[in-house]
Design an enzyme around this catalytic site. Sequence first.
Site, mmCIF file in Angstrom:
data_model
loop_
_atom_site.group_PDB
_atom_site.id
_atom_site.type_symbol
_atom_site.label_atom_id
_atom_site.label_comp_id
_atom_site.label_asym_id
_atom_site.label_seq_id
_atom_site.Cartn_x
_atom_site.Cartn_y
_atom_site.Cartn_z
ATOM 1 N N ASP A 13 -1.940 -2.803 -0.747
ATOM 2 C CA ASP A 13 -2.312 -1.911 0.357
ATOM 3 C C ASP A 13 -3.691 -1.294 0.181
ATOM 4 O OD1 ASP A 13 0.218 -2.456 1.395
ATOM 5 O OD2 ASP A 13 1.110 -0.774 0.306
ATOM 6 N N LYS A 16 -6.864 -4.965 2.237
ATOM 7 C CA LYS A 16 -7.278 -6.380 2.177
ATOM 8 C C LYS A 16 -7.389 -6.983 3.574
ATOM 9 C CE LYS A 16 -3.667 -7.190 -0.394
ATOM 10 N NZ LYS A 16 -3.202 -5.811 -0.599
ATOM 11 N N GLY A 40 1.938 -6.676 4.115
ATOM 12 C CA GLY A 40 1.683 -6.087 5.428
ATOM 13 C C GLY A 40 0.193 -5.805 5.477
ATOM 14 N N HIS A 41 -0.554 -6.630 6.184
ATOM 15 C CA HIS A 41 -2.016 -6.511 6.229
ATOM 16 C C HIS A 41 -2.432 -6.011 7.608
ATOM 17 C CE1 HIS A 41 -2.510 -9.591 2.719
ATOM 18 N NE2 HIS A 41 -1.780 -8.539 2.408
ATOM 19 N N GLN A 223 -0.479 -8.351 -1.998
ATOM 20 C CA GLN A 223 -0.109 -7.413 -3.068
ATOM 21 C C GLN A 223 -1.368 -7.037 -3.880
ATOM 22 O OE1 GLN A 223 2.276 -10.435 -2.884
ATOM 23 N NE2 GLN A 223 2.937 -9.177 -1.193
ATOM 24 N N PRO A 303 7.197 5.926 2.573
ATOM 25 C CA PRO A 303 6.009 6.692 2.180
ATOM 26 C C PRO A 303 5.454 6.108 0.886
ATOM 27 C CG PRO A 303 7.991 8.089 2.201
ATOM 28 C CD PRO A 303 8.430 6.707 2.532
ATOM 29 N N ARG A 304 4.138 5.940 0.825
ATOM 30 C CA ARG A 304 3.549 5.410 -0.412
ATOM 31 C C ARG A 304 3.319 6.557 -1.390
ATOM 32 N NH1 ARG A 304 -0.829 2.008 3.081
ATOM 33 N NH2 ARG A 304 0.516 0.251 3.638
HETATM 34 P P1 GDP Z 1 -3.459 -4.352 2.801
HETATM 35 O O1 GDP Z 1 -2.021 -4.638 2.516
HETATM 36 O O2 GDP Z 1 -4.298 -4.365 1.554
HETATM 37 O O3 GDP Z 1 -4.041 -5.216 3.880
HETATM 38 O O4 GDP Z 1 -3.522 -2.841 3.317
HETATM 39 P P2 GDP Z 1 -2.541 -2.169 4.420
HETATM 40 O O5 GDP Z 1 -2.903 -2.680 5.761
HETATM 41 O O6 GDP Z 1 -1.127 -2.257 3.988
HETATM 42 O O7 GDP Z 1 -2.931 -0.639 4.241
HETATM 43 C C1 GDP Z 1 -4.223 -0.189 4.432
HETATM 44 C C2 GDP Z 1 -4.209 0.872 5.559
HETATM 45 O O8 GDP Z 1 -5.409 1.605 5.545
HETATM 46 C C3 GDP Z 1 -4.111 0.274 6.941
HETATM 47 O O9 GDP Z 1 -3.440 1.173 7.772
HETATM 48 C C4 GDP Z 1 -5.576 0.156 7.370
HETATM 49 O O10 GDP Z 1 -5.744 0.188 8.778
HETATM 50 C C5 GDP Z 1 -6.151 1.387 6.747
HETATM 51 N N1 GDP Z 1 -7.550 1.285 6.294
HETATM 52 C C6 GDP Z 1 -8.219 0.225 5.781
HETATM 53 N N2 GDP Z 1 -9.459 0.591 5.397
HETATM 54 C C7 GDP Z 1 -9.554 1.910 5.654
HETATM 55 C C8 GDP Z 1 -10.585 2.885 5.435
HETATM 56 O O11 GDP Z 1 -11.662 2.613 4.905
HETATM 57 N N3 GDP Z 1 -10.306 4.163 5.819
HETATM 58 C C9 GDP Z 1 -9.120 4.522 6.382
HETATM 59 N N4 GDP Z 1 -8.941 5.805 6.716
HETATM 60 N N5 GDP Z 1 -8.146 3.636 6.608
HETATM 61 C C10 GDP Z 1 -8.362 2.359 6.232
HETATM 62 P P1 IMO Z 2 0.342 -6.012 0.535
HETATM 63 O O1 IMO Z 2 -0.079 -7.457 0.592
HETATM 64 C C1 IMO Z 2 2.403 -2.916 -1.721
HETATM 65 C C2 IMO Z 2 5.968 -4.130 -3.941
HETATM 66 C C3 IMO Z 2 7.321 -3.598 -3.515
HETATM 67 C C4 IMO Z 2 8.025 -3.540 -4.869
HETATM 68 C C5 IMO Z 2 7.494 -4.784 -5.579
HETATM 69 C C6 IMO Z 2 8.419 -5.986 -5.495
HETATM 70 O O2 IMO Z 2 0.552 -5.406 1.864
HETATM 71 O O3 IMO Z 2 -0.596 -5.247 -0.338
HETATM 72 P P2 IMO Z 2 9.014 -7.692 -3.551
HETATM 73 O O4 IMO Z 2 9.595 -7.462 -2.189
HETATM 74 O O5 IMO Z 2 7.672 -8.347 -3.529
HETATM 75 O O6 IMO Z 2 9.973 -8.377 -4.477
HETATM 76 O O7 IMO Z 2 8.815 -6.207 -4.152
HETATM 77 O O8 IMO Z 2 6.251 -5.086 -4.948
HETATM 78 N N1 IMO Z 2 5.200 -4.824 -2.896
HETATM 79 C C7 IMO Z 2 4.102 -4.312 -2.307
HETATM 80 N N2 IMO Z 2 3.525 -3.106 -2.441
HETATM 81 N N3 IMO Z 2 1.847 -3.841 -0.915
HETATM 82 C C8 IMO Z 2 2.399 -5.073 -0.799
HETATM 83 O O9 IMO Z 2 1.799 -6.075 -0.135
HETATM 84 C C9 IMO Z 2 3.613 -5.337 -1.476
HETATM 85 N N4 IMO Z 2 4.430 -6.409 -1.564
HETATM 86 C C10 IMO Z 2 5.388 -6.084 -2.448
HETATM 87 O O10 IMO Z 2 7.220 -2.334 -2.915
HETATM 88 O O11 IMO Z 2 7.561 -2.422 -5.592
HETATM 89 MG MG MG Z 3 -0.135 -3.781 2.909
#
Ligand code: GDP
Ligand code: IMO
Ligand code: MG
Length: 423
Positions: A13, A16, A40-41, A223, A303-304
């Site tokens: 998260d 990416k 979840g991207h 991840q 919640p993270r």
């Molecule tokens: P990923 O799994 O690495 O693709 O990241 P996620 O999408 O799960 O979580 C990143 C969250 O932060 C998403 O809600 C993005 O829209 C948001 N985000 C990404 N870059 C930024 C940033 O520079 N600032 C803020 N405030 N939000 C961001």
């Molecule tokens: P992105 O790509 C954050 C975490 C889960 C759990 C562990 C194992 O959005 O960054 P799993 O279901 O993979 O067997 O769970 O990994 N986890 C993530 N945490 N971002 C993710 O993906 C994750 N994918 C799995 O919360 O701790």
């Molecule tokens: Mg994510």
Amino acid sequence: MSVEVLVGTQWGDEGKGKLIDVLTRDIDMVVRFQGGNNAGHTVEIGKEKYVLHLVPSGIFRPGIACVIGNGLVVDPVSLMEEMQELAGRGLDISVIELSSKSQLIFQYHKEMDTIRETQCPGDKKIGTTKRGIGPAYADKAGRIGIRGSELTNPPGLEKLFREQAAAYNKLFREAGVRELNIDAEWLRVKAAAEYLAPFVKDTVLSVNRAIKAGKRILCEGAQGMWLDIDHGTYPYVTSSNTTAGGACTGAGIAPRHIGTVWGVMKAYTTRVGEGPFPTELFDQTGEELRQAGGEFGATTGRPRRCGWFDAVASAYSCMVNGVSKLAVTKLDVLDELSEIKICTTYEIDGKTTADMTVSAHVLAKAKPVYETMPGWECSTAEVRKWDDLPENARKYLKRMAELVDSEIAIISVGPKREQTFSV
Ligand code: GDP
Ligand code: IMO
Ligand code: MG
């Protein structure tokens, strides 16, 4: 070298999805190489917000090939639904290719994931996404998995599916939990197979032909470093190689083709699920980061957990990934803070160390030793160049880069495409 790899350097998260979307301005093909719909991207374009789970984040730029590589575990029903949703929102999904060597996730994997999580003792709980990731990778390693190629062969797929589902039902019966209705499940799988069959390809050929033709390829990690099955905080990890090396095996790309490795790094740290997290904050500041950063899971809504930037963990991560360019995200989330802490060493059993420790039980004892820096207390959301950043923000970023021994190439100050600039 025409292949770039982008990975998360923390616990996932990091942003990416956003970065992939930004970088695909100059890219011809995006390849996911590991994980599944545990990812979840998030990508925000104008007023639209998308959360991708299996489809590569290159899908928003017309004409870019989007490859779901051999290293993934793919839930065919979820992939079909995700593709249908994207198509319904006007995106061209004909650019998607699904590897014939990917592994398939079925309902029984998800049930097994849920059973393990709910029946194990509390300290053994991993806090998985319950998407069946672990059991599907276990079947792959156990050589009883079913591959993407079977989606094009319905009679063969049905036979394999029914055999596996019956074997799992036996386990469910023994565990005293509800068995699957195999006939009903098969109908769901059959519909997904019919939908996905035209997208199934030997993607190793597509990727390598693209390399030969001089196309620019970006591998999209899911991840993050500390969830890697080998290098992460085992056993609190996911079941694939999330680090840069995973791109070679998970996409079928030889190491000599890999050039730049992008490391995406949040300006602070978050983690979802169980496991050690030395810089976690349990106070008001942790809550402020969660609210300001919108730190709720893109896949599960959980919640993270939030904490300060951990330079000990991140330096190790940059080393293992061979990060050549850092993209620091969510700098804006720190805007309001009067002071900001960076963990520079750990204290473990009375001894101070700057080296990351690999055992989860030792890491659980690590007490972070902090350096405190003054905040900048003004908005960075509109900043578009390094020189316009507040001085204290520049100092903070320089200190981060110094501690992890890597260069910052991109800074992100908001979720939108345009809230990004090169350094
Ligand atoms: P990923 O799994 O690495 O693709 O990241 P996620 O999408 O799960 O979580 C990143 C969250 O932060 C998403 O809600 C993005 O829209 C948001 N985000 C990404 N870059 C930024 C940033 O520079 N600032 C803020 N405030 N939000 C961001
Ligand atoms: P992105 O790509 C954050 C975490 C889960 C759990 C562990 C194992 O959005 O960054 P799993 O279901 O993979 O067997 O769970 O990994 N986890 C993530 N945490 N971002 C993710 O993906 C994750 N994918 C799995 O919360 O701790
Ligand atoms: Mg994510």
